[in-house]
Design an enzyme around this catalytic site. Sequence first.
Site, PDB file in Angstrom:
ATOM      1  N   ASN A  51       0.819  -1.219   0.000  1.00 49.79           N
ATOM      2  CA  ASN A  51       0.000   0.000   0.000  1.00 49.79           C
ATOM      3  C   ASN A  51       0.854   1.270   0.000  1.00 49.79           C
ATOM      4  OD1 ASN A  51       1.013   0.075   2.580  1.00 49.79           O
ATOM      5  ND2 ASN A  51      -0.953  -0.114   3.630  1.00 49.79           N
ATOM      6  N   GLU A  91       1.301   4.333   7.459  1.00 47.73           N
ATOM      7  CA  GLU A  91       0.263   3.788   6.585  1.00 47.73           C
ATOM      8  C   GLU A  91      -0.425   4.908   5.799  1.00 47.73           C
ATOM      9  OE1 GLU A  91       0.277   0.739   6.195  1.00 47.73           O
ATOM     10  OE2 GLU A  91       0.034  -0.469   7.996  1.00 47.73           O
TER      11      GLU A  91
END
Length: 248
Positions: free
Chosen positions: A136, A143
């Site tokens: 990702n 994140e």
Amino acid sequence: MRIYREKDYEAMSRRAAQIIAAEIAHNPACLLGLATGSTPEGAYRYLVDWYKQGLLSFKDVRSVNLDEYVGLAPDHDQSYRYFMQSNLFDHVDIDPANTRVPDGLTRDAKAFCDEYDAFIRAQGYVDLQLLGIGRNGHIGFNEPGGCFVKETHVVDLAESTIDANARFFASRDDVPKQAISMGMGAIMGAKKVLLCASGEEKADAICGSVLGAISPSCPASILQLHPDVIVVVDEAAFSKLAAAGFQA
Ligand code: PGA
């Protein structure tokens, strides 16, 4: 950004290890920013091998690691401290007192994170920061989200990260849900960044990081703003860049 396009995982690992070894040769007391995961394992194997051949010494090297799972003790076999000991530190002449990995058992995470950043700042930042990348686009455990987080901080792991890391645990439920991660301030403060990736499952993340918009939805894209980034990828991880007509 310099991109090395290597044949496979082995060649990527060797190239990454050469760049790390060159840093140590150039600056024997360098502060290395280190990473864990499948990506750097091969590079660490080369470094241990070269140390054993007498080609390299870690005697004065200092290190700070990117991240650690919250709740895992240093001797847990999936903790990142354990990873560093078993993949590198236990096999070379680095002074254990000169190695830092975030403390996953800290009772005061805020104070711990502040101290981690203060230490990195006091050293004049990392000389060479090694990074893997998540599918990702995460670097460390930064994140995708609404903003880039500057400080070392506690992160809620993305579901996709928990899925990706479940392979190392007895069950998905055993994967910690949080981690302590260096923030973008420390990563971008590094004098040099070495981003490595192998495998087709990293191709989108690499393409987005190199060619995409600079956005916290692909955290590694912030590296486009860093003045000295080396990207080392194998053919599979390069494949989406190749499809986009990128030359390396
Ligand atoms: P990996 O993880 O090296 O195990 O693929 C990289 C990352 O998630 O940052």
